[in-house]
Design a protein around this motif. Structure first.
Motif, PDB file in Angstrom:
ATOM      1  N   PHE A 171       0.724  -0.812  -0.129  1.00 12.74           N
ATOM      2  CA  PHE A 171       0.300  -0.379  -0.083  1.00 12.74           C
ATOM      3  C   PHE A 171       0.844   1.294   0.219  1.00 12.74           C
ATOM      4  O   PHE A 171       0.547   2.495  -0.801  1.00 12.74           O
ATOM      5  N   THR A 174       3.003   1.581  -3.443  1.00 11.39           N
ATOM      6  CA  THR A 174       1.643   2.250  -4.831  1.00 11.39           C
ATOM      7  C   THR A 174       1.573   3.493  -3.787  1.00 11.39           C
ATOM      8  O   THR A 174       1.455   5.017  -5.485  1.00 11.39           O
ATOM      9  N   GLY A 175       1.755   4.024  -2.674  1.00 14.76           N
ATOM     10  CA  GLY A 175       1.471   5.734  -2.787  1.00 14.76           C
ATOM     11  C   GLY A 175       1.971   6.391  -2.680  1.00 14.76           C
ATOM     12  O   GLY A 175       1.964   7.125  -3.534  1.00 14.76           O
ATOM     13  N   LEU A 178       2.117   7.170  -6.666  1.00 16.72           N
ATOM     14  CA  LEU A 178       1.275   7.819  -6.408  1.00 16.72           C
ATOM     15  C   LEU A 178       1.091   9.808  -6.560  1.00 16.72           C
ATOM     16  O   LEU A 178       0.150  10.061  -7.125  1.00 16.72           O
ATOM     17  N   ILE A 188      -4.996   6.020   0.742  1.00 20.52           N
ATOM     18  CA  ILE A 188      -5.679   4.754  -0.950  1.00 20.52           C
ATOM     19  C   ILE A 188      -7.084   3.924  -0.374  1.00 20.52           C
ATOM     20  O   ILE A 188      -7.685   3.765  -0.907  1.00 20.52           O
ATOM     21  N   ASP A 189      -6.940   3.760   0.989  1.00 21.41           N
ATOM     22  CA  ASP A 189      -8.415   3.217   1.273  1.00 21.41           C
ATOM     23  C   ASP A 189      -9.405   4.202   0.843  1.00 21.41           C
ATOM     24  O   ASP A 189     -10.525   3.818   0.593  1.00 21.41           O
ATOM     25  N   ALA A 192     -10.075   4.496  -2.114  1.00 18.96           N
ATOM     26  CA  ALA A 192     -10.570   3.715  -3.202  1.00 18.96           C
ATOM     27  C   ALA A 192     -12.419   3.070  -3.030  1.00 18.96           C
ATOM     28  O   ALA A 192     -12.899   2.579  -4.086  1.00 18.96           O
ATOM     29  N   THR A 240      -8.809   7.692  -8.115  1.00 25.08           N
ATOM     30  CA  THR A 240      -9.668   6.522  -7.386  1.00 25.08           C
ATOM     31  C   THR A 240      -9.736   5.351  -8.047  1.00 25.08           C
ATOM     32  O   THR A 240     -10.145   3.984  -7.437  1.00 25.08           O
ATOM     33  N   CYS A 243      -6.602   3.154  -7.104  1.00 22.73           N
ATOM     34  CA  CYS A 243      -6.690   2.550  -5.849  1.00 22.73           C
ATOM     35  C   CYS A 243      -8.028   2.065  -5.296  1.00 22.73           C
ATOM     36  O   CYS A 243      -6.852   0.863  -5.326  1.00 22.73           O
ATOM     37  N   THR A 244      -9.115   1.878  -6.521  1.00 24.09           N
ATOM     38  CA  THR A 244      -9.255   0.448  -6.075  1.00 24.09           C
ATOM     39  C   THR A 244      -9.018  -0.494  -6.441  1.00 24.09           C
ATOM     40  O   THR A 244      -9.030  -1.630  -6.037  1.00 24.09           O
ATOM     41  N   GLN A 247      -6.442  -1.911  -4.456  1.00 24.82           N
ATOM     42  CA  GLN A 247      -7.337  -2.371  -2.760  1.00 24.82           C
ATOM     43  C   GLN A 247      -7.660  -3.154  -3.043  1.00 24.82           C
ATOM     44  O   GLN A 247      -7.617  -4.955  -2.052  1.00 24.82           O
TER      45      GLN A 247
END
Ligand code: KG4
Ligand code: ZN
Length: 340
Positions: A171, A174-175, A178, A188-189, A192, A240, A243-244, A247
């Motif tokens: 996570f 990846t962040g 991004l 991210i949560d 997402a 978004t 992120c989805t 996740q």
């Protein structure tokens, strides 16, 4: 509070990474749980060990003092001091262990060294409902991704582990790609929830109950590089949905192994723990799998998912009852884990 002779009053200290936390537990019940988070690491995109250690030193006295005051407990009434012995950052652990030793000597009470990973699992015994033994616990944090078979509070066996990155790292990294702040998991949560899983990423094929996230990290990196080459605004325009999609993939990998572990052991008491267990999609998928496979699932309250001293106090309480104390010459163990 009015103290009775037989009350077990434990002060616990957690300082393994970048949160300074202190908690007071009376007879197995949390009376206070204070956490001072070190926001300054955000600017560096990750935890800076030397800085973390210095800031723990600045915070620890106040955090312990507030925990005692909120619990209505005086230091002289404490029965034992529990602290995180490892795993974690050496400089950070040293602050907690030194403070705990000082109090132990000053107050003439025993020390209890706690394994941070066991404590994440034992966070399930803070609130009701509590899992029945034996149960399986998926422990997912910034440093660990493990499936633990829990036979009793102090008897745990690791059935699977990550071969490279932890789920929280997947996570966070990846962040970073991004352009999100550290730690990116909660961001991210949040993002997402507003997106669609339009992009798909390959899942690793690893035998048994072990995990791997480094291949996913590389495929996200190449995916973003190629798309940004075509359209420099790609990330902003699709944030978004990216992120989805990420996740979905990370939580699918976690849930698939958890289902395998349950099938292999025949155990349907299923718990999740650690910072990543705060993730909404993971929580929903565990609930969904429970309905499908007849599991009883256990998901801790958010404040007991991320690093906190209440879970150290809970582990300390069990160790106190078992008479497992730690000598004053104990040193931090940065690699402490659960035997596999
Ligand atoms: O257990 P923890 O607080 O510290 C460690 O022992 O590592 O876990 C921190 C990790 C970080 O990687 C953070 O990004 C992740 O947990 N995390 C999350 C969420 N909240 C925290 N990851 C995904 N979704 C969340 N809601
Ligand atoms: Zn942790």
């Amino acid at each position: 509070m009015t103290k009775h002779k037989n009350n077990i009053l434990i002060l616990a200290i957690e300082s393994s990474c970048d949160d300074t936390s202190a908690a007071v537990m009376v007879d197995g019940r949390v009376r206070s749980n204070e956490v001072a988070t070190q926001e300054m690491h955000r600017a560096f995109g990750g935890v800076v060990p030397e800085l973390a250690s210095r800031v723990h030193q600045e915070h620890i006295t106040l955090v312990v003092d507030v925990a005692l005051r909120h619990a209505g407990v005086q230091a002289k009434d404490l029965t034992a001091i529990a602290f995180t012995r490892g795993p974690g950052l050496m400089g950070s652990l040293l602050v907690g262990i030194s403070f705990a030793k000082g109090l132990s000597i000053g107050l003439g009470i025993p020390l209890i060294g706690v394994n941070h990973m066991e404590a994440h699992v034992l966070a399930h015994f803070i609130d009701e409902p509590k899992p029945e033994f034996p149960f399986l616990c998926l422990t997912v944090s910034g440093g660990h991704t493990e499936i633990i078979l829990v036979n009793s509070p102090l008897e745990m066996i690791r059935l699977g582990k990550t071969l490279d990155d932890a789920a929280g790292e997947a996570f966070d990294k990846t962040g970073k790609m991004l352009g999100l702040e550290y730690p990116a998991g909660p961001i991210i949560d949040q993002l997402a929830q507003k997106g669609e899983p339009r992009f798909s990423f390959p899942k690793p094929r690893i035998d048994g109950l072990d995990f791997s996230f480094s291949g996913l990290k590389t495929s996200i990196l190449y995916f973003l590089r190629d798309r940004v080459n075509e359209n420099p605004e790609f990330i902003e325009e699709n944030l978004t949905d990216i992120c989805t999609s990420v996740q979905e993939t990370i939580t699918d990998i976690l849930i698939e192994k958890l289902v395998q572990a349950s099938e292999k052991t025949g155990i349907r008491e299923i718990a999740i723990a650690g910072g990543v267990s705060a993730n909404r999609t993971l929580r929903e998928k565990v609930t969904g799998a429970s309905a499908k496979y007849g599991w009883n699932n256990y998901i801790p309250r958010l404040e007991y998912c991320t690093d906190n001293a209440a879970m150290i106090a809970m582990a300390g309480h069990f160790k106190y009852l078992a008479g497992r104390f730690t000598s004053l010459d104990a040193v931090p163990d940065v690699r402490l884990g659960i035997p596999g």
